[in-house]
Design a protein around this motif. Structure first.
Motif, mmCIF file in Angstrom:
data_model
loop_
_atom_site.group_PDB
_atom_site.id
_atom_site.type_symbol
_atom_site.label_atom_id
_atom_site.label_comp_id
_atom_site.label_asym_id
_atom_site.label_seq_id
_atom_site.Cartn_x
_atom_site.Cartn_y
_atom_site.Cartn_z
ATOM 1 N N ALA A 134 44.112 34.118 111.493
ATOM 2 C CA ALA A 134 43.898 32.786 112.298
ATOM 3 C C ALA A 134 45.499 31.790 111.752
ATOM 4 N N MET A 135 45.824 31.831 110.801
ATOM 5 C CA MET A 135 47.181 31.159 110.244
ATOM 6 C C MET A 135 48.446 31.892 111.004
ATOM 7 N N ALA A 136 48.320 33.305 110.720
ATOM 8 C CA ALA A 136 50.043 33.829 111.482
ATOM 9 C C ALA A 136 49.847 33.512 113.304
ATOM 10 N N ALA A 137 48.139 33.242 113.514
ATOM 11 C CA ALA A 137 48.558 33.471 115.453
ATOM 12 C C ALA A 137 48.903 31.763 115.501
ATOM 13 N N VAL A 138 48.192 30.696 114.834
ATOM 14 C CA VAL A 138 48.951 29.773 115.237
ATOM 15 C C VAL A 138 50.858 29.657 114.763
ATOM 16 N N MET A 139 51.352 30.242 113.800
ATOM 17 C CA MET A 139 52.495 30.465 113.856
ATOM 18 C C MET A 139 53.333 31.639 114.982
ATOM 19 N N LEU A 140 52.725 32.238 115.436
ATOM 20 C CA LEU A 140 53.526 32.992 116.314
ATOM 21 C C LEU A 140 53.763 31.981 117.517
ATOM 22 N N LYS A 141 52.321 32.017 117.647
ATOM 23 C CA LYS A 141 52.082 30.406 119.137
ATOM 24 C C LYS A 141 53.100 28.857 119.504
ATOM 25 N N HIS A 142 53.509 29.164 118.099
ATOM 26 C CA HIS A 142 54.594 28.044 118.299
ATOM 27 C C HIS A 142 56.416 28.840 117.840
ATOM 28 N N GLY A 143 56.413 29.722 117.383
ATOM 29 C CA GLY A 143 57.785 30.813 117.566
ATOM 30 C C GLY A 143 57.572 30.471 116.081
ATOM 31 N N LEU A 144 57.265 30.565 115.220
ATOM 32 C CA LEU A 144 57.189 31.576 113.878
ATOM 33 C C LEU A 144 56.682 32.280 113.946
#
Length: 150
Positions: A134-144
């Motif tokens: 879930a953390m990785a998904a949020v990061m990717l969604k925001h360009g990290l």
């Protein structure tokens, strides 16, 4: 974040031992920059190495010290030091020292803002270890982009 008479009323977001005070939230203000003050408690940090897709970041040391890892090189960043993190450069930071560190951070263009950190705070709210996927998904969604090292 709101502006009253030209003065910014900063939003504060707590993520464990990290406190962020948003001074300019680029995505919601229409600004070309996001700016926040970050205070990192001793033994706290952002240990997940990552890089940014569509923005650069700078961190200007105000007080205390942080250990940054930037493209495999370890840097101590203290008061008066500037670390420049170009998009695509893998980085992470920790505070292994005995005093809190304060850093003034800017994101250009201001495409990453407080919403990313609110979402991360939501994932950490349950206590216990965070859901890595879930953390990785949020990061990717925001360009990290999280990066495995080693």
């Amino acid at each position: 974040m709101s502006v009253t008479g030209g003065v910014v009323e900063a939003e504060e977001i707590r993520l464990g031992g990290i406190v962020l005070r948003f001074l300019i939230d680029g995505p919601t203000s229409g600004s070309g920059v996001t700016m926040f003050e970050m205070t990192v408690a001793p033994r706290a940090g952002m240990p997940v190495p990552h890089h940014h897709v569509g923005f650069d970041e700078s961190g200007y040391g105000v007080s205390g010290r942080l250990k940054f890892t930037l493209e495999g090189e370890t840097l101590d960043v203290g008061a008066g030091d500037l670390v420049w993190i170009e998009r695509g450069k893998v980085h992470a930071f920790t505070n292994p020292f005995d005093e809190p560190a304060r850093v003034l951070c800017t994101i250009t263009p201001g495409v990453l803002g407080a919403e990313y950190f609110r979402e991360i705070r939501g994932l950490l709210a349950g206590g216990g270890p965070p859901d890595v996927k879930a953390m990785a998904a949020v990061m990717l969604k925001h360009g990290l982009v999280p990066v495995k090292v080693g």
